[in-house]
Design a protein around this motif. Structure first.
Motif, PDB file in Angstrom:
ATOM      1  N   LEU A   1      12.558  53.208 141.103  1.00 57.91           N
ATOM      2  CA  LEU A   1      13.967  53.052 141.452  1.00 57.91           C
ATOM      3  C   LEU A   1      14.663  54.397 141.601  1.00 57.91           C
ATOM      4  CD1 LEU A   1      15.772  53.691 138.704  1.00 57.91           C
ATOM      5  CD2 LEU A   1      15.058  51.393 138.082  1.00 57.91           C
ATOM      6  N   ASP A   2      15.765  54.369 142.313  1.00 57.29           N
ATOM      7  CA  ASP A   2      16.585  55.559 142.521  1.00 57.29           C
ATOM      8  C   ASP A   2      18.012  55.080 142.774  1.00 57.29           C
ATOM      9  OD1 ASP A   2      17.893  57.912 143.604  1.00 57.29           O
ATOM     10  OD2 ASP A   2      15.886  58.738 143.956  1.00 57.29           O
TER      11      ASP A   2
ATOM     12  N   SER B   1      13.289  53.846 145.516  1.00 58.71           N
ATOM     13  CA  SER B   1      14.102  52.839 146.213  1.00 58.71           C
ATOM     14  C   SER B   1      14.111  53.024 147.724  1.00 58.71           C
ATOM     15  CB  SER B   1      15.543  52.824 145.666  1.00 58.71           C
ATOM     16  OG  SER B   1      15.593  52.364 144.335  1.00 58.71           O
ATOM     17  N   HIS B   2      13.025  53.536 148.276  1.00 59.56           N
ATOM     18  CA  HIS B   2      12.870  53.577 149.734  1.00 59.56           C
ATOM     19  C   HIS B   2      12.373  52.198 150.168  1.00 59.56           C
ATOM     20  CE1 HIS B   2      13.165  57.929 151.121  1.00 59.56           C
ATOM     21  NE2 HIS B   2      13.510  57.951 149.851  1.00 59.56           N
ATOM     22  N   PHE B   3      13.312  51.279 150.309  1.00 62.23           N
ATOM     23  CA  PHE B   3      12.947  49.877 150.458  1.00 62.23           C
ATOM     24  C   PHE B   3      12.309  49.554 151.802  1.00 62.23           C
ATOM     25  CE2 PHE B   3      16.489  49.442 147.259  1.00 62.23           C
ATOM     26  CZ  PHE B   3      15.641  49.180 146.199  1.00 62.23           C
ATOM     27  N   GLU B   4      12.673  50.285 152.840  1.00 58.90           N
ATOM     28  CA  GLU B   4      12.059  50.018 154.138  1.00 58.90           C
ATOM     29  C   GLU B   4      10.563  50.326 154.087  1.00 58.90           C
ATOM     30  OE1 GLU B   4      16.266  50.252 154.336  1.00 58.90           O
ATOM     31  OE2 GLU B   4      14.860  51.802 153.644  1.00 58.90           O
ATOM     32  N   GLU B   5      10.213  51.487 153.524  1.00 57.03           N
ATOM     33  CA  GLU B   5       8.800  51.826 153.368  1.00 57.03           C
ATOM     34  C   GLU B   5       8.119  50.890 152.367  1.00 57.03           C
ATOM     35  OE1 GLU B   5      11.337  53.979 153.293  1.00 57.03           O
ATOM     36  OE2 GLU B   5      10.768  55.952 154.074  1.00 57.03           O
ATOM     37  N   ALA B   6       8.855  50.518 151.310  1.00 60.49           N
ATOM     38  CA  ALA B   6       8.286  49.617 150.305  1.00 60.49           C
ATOM     39  C   ALA B   6       7.925  48.268 150.911  1.00 60.49           C
ATOM     40  CB  ALA B   6       9.271  49.427 149.147  1.00 60.49           C
TER      41      ALA B   6
ATOM     42  N   ALA C   1       6.477  55.296 149.120  1.00 58.91           N
ATOM     43  CA  ALA C   1       5.647  54.181 149.606  1.00 58.91           C
ATOM     44  C   ALA C   1       5.109  54.430 151.005  1.00 58.91           C
ATOM     45  CB  ALA C   1       6.419  52.854 149.560  1.00 58.91           C
ATOM     46  N   ARG C   2       5.000  55.692 151.383  1.00 59.88           N
ATOM     47  CA  ARG C   2       4.388  56.010 152.679  1.00 59.88           C
ATOM     48  C   ARG C   2       2.875  55.847 152.629  1.00 59.88           C
ATOM     49  NH1 ARG C   2       8.146  61.391 153.644  1.00 59.88           N
ATOM     50  NH2 ARG C   2      10.067  60.238 154.121  1.00 59.88           N
ATOM     51  N   HIS C   3       2.344  55.742 151.412  1.00 61.22           N
ATOM     52  CA  HIS C   3       0.930  55.441 151.196  1.00 61.22           C
ATOM     53  C   HIS C   3       0.814  54.506 150.001  1.00 61.22           C
ATOM     54  CE1 HIS C   3       0.663  59.233 153.452  1.00 61.22           C
ATOM     55  NE2 HIS C   3      -0.554  58.858 153.806  1.00 61.22           N
ATOM     56  N   VAL C   4      -0.239  53.739 149.979  1.00 58.78           N
ATOM     57  CA  VAL C   4      -0.651  52.976 148.798  1.00 58.78           C
ATOM     58  C   VAL C   4      -2.008  53.512 148.370  1.00 58.78           C
ATOM     59  CG1 VAL C   4      -1.301  50.718 147.882  1.00 58.78           C
ATOM     60  CG2 VAL C   4       0.622  50.906 149.492  1.00 58.78           C
ATOM     61  N   GLY C   5      -2.121  53.843 147.099  1.00 61.17           N
ATOM     62  CA  GLY C   5      -3.394  54.322 146.588  1.00 61.17           C
ATOM     63  C   GLY C   5      -4.350  53.165 146.337  1.00 61.17           C
ATOM     64  N   VAL C   6      -5.604  53.374 146.697  1.00 59.81           N
ATOM     65  CA  VAL C   6      -6.648  52.360 146.494  1.00 59.81           C
ATOM     66  C   VAL C   6      -7.797  53.016 145.735  1.00 59.81           C
ATOM     67  CG1 VAL C   6      -8.235  50.731 147.577  1.00 59.81           C
ATOM     68  CG2 VAL C   6      -6.030  51.240 148.673  1.00 59.81           C
TER      69      VAL C   6
ATOM     70  N   VAL D   1      20.406  56.366 144.129  1.00 60.64           N
ATOM     71  CA  VAL D   1      21.009  56.745 145.405  1.00 60.64           C
ATOM     72  C   VAL D   1      21.205  55.524 146.301  1.00 60.64           C
ATOM     73  CG1 VAL D   1      18.859  57.248 146.621  1.00 60.64           C
ATOM     74  CG2 VAL D   1      20.944  58.449 147.271  1.00 60.64           C
ATOM     75  N   ARG D   2      20.384  54.496 146.129  1.00 61.00           N
ATOM     76  CA  ARG D   2      20.484  53.302 146.962  1.00 61.00           C
ATOM     77  C   ARG D   2      21.464  52.321 146.346  1.00 61.00           C
ATOM     78  NH1 ARG D   2      16.814  52.449 151.476  1.00 61.00           N
ATOM     79  NH2 ARG D   2      17.771  50.383 151.515  1.00 61.00           N
ATOM     80  N   ILE D   3      22.356  51.814 147.160  1.00 58.81           N
ATOM     81  CA  ILE D   3      23.374  50.892 146.675  1.00 58.81           C
ATOM     82  C   ILE D   3      22.740  49.613 146.119  1.00 58.81           C
ATOM     83  CG2 ILE D   3      23.759  49.970 148.997  1.00 58.81           C
ATOM     84  CD1 ILE D   3      26.639  49.435 148.224  1.00 58.81           C
ATOM     85  N   GLU D   4      21.604  49.184 146.693  1.00 55.35           N
ATOM     86  CA  GLU D   4      20.958  47.965 146.193  1.00 55.35           C
ATOM     87  C   GLU D   4      20.525  48.142 144.743  1.00 55.35           C
ATOM     88  OE1 GLU D   4      19.787  48.298 150.626  1.00 55.35           O
ATOM     89  OE2 GLU D   4      20.066  49.654 148.920  1.00 55.35           O
ATOM     90  N   THR D   5      20.060  49.341 144.397  1.00 52.19           N
ATOM     91  CA  THR D   5      19.682  49.624 143.010  1.00 52.19           C
ATOM     92  C   THR D   5      20.913  49.827 142.145  1.00 52.19           C
ATOM     93  OG1 THR D   5      17.557  50.596 143.649  1.00 52.19           O
ATOM     94  CG2 THR D   5      18.465  51.269 141.524  1.00 52.19           C
ATOM     95  N   GLU D   6      21.849  50.637 142.638  1.00 51.32           N
ATOM     96  CA  GLU D   6      23.049  50.934 141.863  1.00 51.32           C
ATOM     97  C   GLU D   6      23.845  49.679 141.543  1.00 51.32           C
ATOM     98  OE1 GLU D   6      26.120  53.705 140.308  1.00 51.32           O
ATOM     99  OE2 GLU D   6      23.939  53.551 140.426  1.00 51.32           O
ATOM    100  N   GLY D   7      24.044  48.842 142.551  1.00 47.31           N
ATOM    101  CA  GLY D   7      24.908  47.687 142.385  1.00 47.31           C
ATOM    102  C   GLY D   7      24.287  46.523 141.652  1.00 47.31           C
ATOM    103  N   THR D   8      22.966  46.547 141.467  1.00 45.78           N
ATOM    104  CA  THR D   8      22.302  45.468 140.712  1.00 45.78           C
ATOM    105  C   THR D   8      21.740  45.969 139.384  1.00 45.78           C
ATOM    106  OG1 THR D   8      20.113  45.835 141.744  1.00 45.78           O
ATOM    107  CG2 THR D   8      21.640  44.332 142.876  1.00 45.78           C
ATOM    108  N   GLY D   9      22.047  47.204 139.026  1.00 49.15           N
ATOM    109  CA  GLY D   9      21.510  47.751 137.772  1.00 49.15           C
ATOM    110  C   GLY D   9      19.994  47.851 137.769  1.00 49.15           C
ATOM    111  N   GLY D  10      19.406  48.023 138.956  1.00 51.88           N
ATOM    112  CA  GLY D  10      17.948  48.124 139.056  1.00 51.88           C
ATOM    113  C   GLY D  10      17.242  46.784 139.157  1.00 51.88           C
TER     114      GLY D  10
END
Length: 480
Positions: free
Chosen positions: A49-50, A16-21, A224-229, A52-61
């Motif tokens: 998901l994680d 849930s590192h949404f900024e990097e995502a 999400a600091r990298h995307v595998g290709v 720890v992030r309120i966006e995940t916690e408060g929406t049930g993922g």
């Protein structure tokens, strides 16, 4: 990128590192603009998901599912953050009817002995003229999964079974592995017939793929600091495959606006869902990491009661702040105690208890910084306790400061085994050395420690009692 190749993009351990995502989404969209849909495959290897992030916690993922759907993922496996921080019923609500396939071969429901309807052992897709067989594996945390009503089987046995099912009809066999790098290397050696292992769980970044026993092993790090290709095509002579891989960094890329918009909307939804008060405090409760504090003591007492223990122990660093007087909402409790950690009951000798108390007075333990194993705080902090009274001499030599310990009014017996309610994190060998030696009697799932904290905040007697110090500084007391 040559249009004759299959381009396989993979992510893992986004947590849930949404900024990097959002930056990763920008890259994924760029690839989509240059690669035809029938030659592109996007997968995730778990821990997207994680809580720890309120966006995940408060929406049930739901925000995580929306992002996976919006970006066009075709398959995802379960990491321990999906499988162990949500109950099977909650996962039903999260994944039922999803447009991407959830693949995991080594999990099934204990009741009925079958996977839920939304989970598949494997998936076969046709891309770039290749038939691709995909199966998923998750780490075998049996004691935890069993508490939630799952059966988790040996990933190597299930991998061999999947390869037997897929190999004859597929040109490419791919494992989405949430097992960790060492296990991926072992999997490549132990189970012939896997062309590609895409790894996760240990947050390892493979900028250049490993080749182990003819199997290509790739991984894209964390957050999400990298995307595998991975590029896959048939050899010119038609015999076998050419597989190459790399990890593309996302730092410096712009955030994908649609991803950012989804997350922003989820934040508002989560704040609304978590705005209701769960308790009303008549006084503030401090939560310092480097000292005994009322909120830490309250949590220690909650652990003691919930596990039926003689002593409750928690590290003060689990609490990122204290609580002000007045209404306490679910959002505030989550902000103060974000770690998805479960209670556990251990059996520990009195001598090891004293060792842990000594360690919790040392700067190298109080200030220990780490992440993982459920911990989403900043530093380990002091030990907070309930059921034990500790007298110490702050001027004494390190590891010789504890002068006396009373356990429920009786002098501690170093040779006796005590029942201690604490955190599952400590059983993984993280934190105080004195607690690592405990024998696990039981893990408690699906309760999080913040659930226990919320319940205790509504207990007037427990709140009043947490104001009473359990640690006393005194040079006059006799040493143990």
């Amino acid at each position: 990128m040559h249009s004759g190749k299959l381009i396989l993009l993979h992510t893992n351990d986004i947590h849930s590192h949404f900024e990097e995502a959002a930056r990763a989404a920008d890259y994924i969209n760029e690839v989509r603009r240059s690669v035809p849909e029938d030659r592109l495959l996007l997968v995730d290897c778990g821990d997207h998901l994680d809580r720890v992030r309120i966006e995940t916690e408060g929406t049930g993922g739901a925000v995580n599912r929306q992002l996976l759907t919006r970006l066009g993922y075709e398959a995802a496996t379960l990491g321990n953050n999906e499988g162990l921080t949500y109950s099977p019923d909650e996962l039903d609500r999260l994944y039922a009817g999803s447009r991407f396939s959830v693949v995991c071969a080594n999990l099934k429901l204990a009741a009925g002995g079958r996977p839920p309807e939304w989970m598949k052992r494997s998936l076969i897709v046709r891309k770039a003229g290749l038939t691709v067989g995909i199966f998923g594996l998750t780490v075998q945390f049996s004691e935890f999964y069993e508490q939630l009503g799952w059966e988790v089987s040996d990933p190597f046995e299930e991998a061999a079974s999947c390869v037997a099912e897929l190999r004859a009809g597929c040109d490419v066999v791919v494992a989405l592995s949430h097992l960790g790098l060492r296990q991926d290397e072992r999997l490549a050696s132990a189970v012939p017939g896997i062309d590609l292992i895409l790894g996760a769980h240990t947050h390892h970044l493979l900028e250049v793929p490993l080749v182990v026993s003819g199997t290509t092993v790739c991984a894209a790090g964390k957050f999400a600091r990298h995307v595998g290709v991975v590029e896959i095509e048939r050899r010119a002579d038609g015999r076998g495959l050419v597989i190459s891989g790399r990890a593309v960094p996302t730092e410096g890329r712009p955030a994908d606006p649609e991803t950012a918009g989804i997350v922003a909307a989820a934040l508002q939804e989560a704040k609304l869902a978590m705005a209701s008060p769960v308790a009303e405090l008549s006084m503030p409760l401090g939560g310092d990491a480097d000292a005994e504090s009322p909120l830490g003591t309250l949590l220690a007492g909650a652990l003691r009661r919930a596990t039926g223990a003689e002593i409750g122990l928690t590290n003060a660093g689990q609490l990122l702040d204290g609580l002000a007087a007045g209404p306490v909402t679910r959002e505030r409790i989550h902000a103060v105690c974000p770690s998805p950690i479960n209670p556990c009951l251990i059996e520990l000798s009195g001598a090891r208890l004293v060792e842990a108390f000594e360690e919790s007075l040392l700067p190298e333990f109080i200030g220990l910084q780490f992440q993982g194993f459920g911990f989403r705080g900043k530093v380990l902090g002091r030990l907070c306790t309930d059921g034990a009274e500790v007298v110490y001499d702050p001027a004494a030599a390190p590891r010789a400061r504890i002068r006396a310990v009373l356990v429920n009014g009786e002098p501690l017996d170093e040779s006796r085994i005590y029942k201690v309610g604490t955190l599952d994190m400590f059983t993984f060998g993280i934190g105080y050395v004195g607690l690592k030696q405990g024998r696990v009697a039981r893990y408690f799932l699906p309760e999080f420690i913040r659930d226990l904290l919320a319940e205790s905040l509504g207990d007037e007697a427990a709140v009043a009692d947490c104001l009473r110090p359990r640690w006393t500084a005194s040079a006059a007391a006799k040493a143990l």
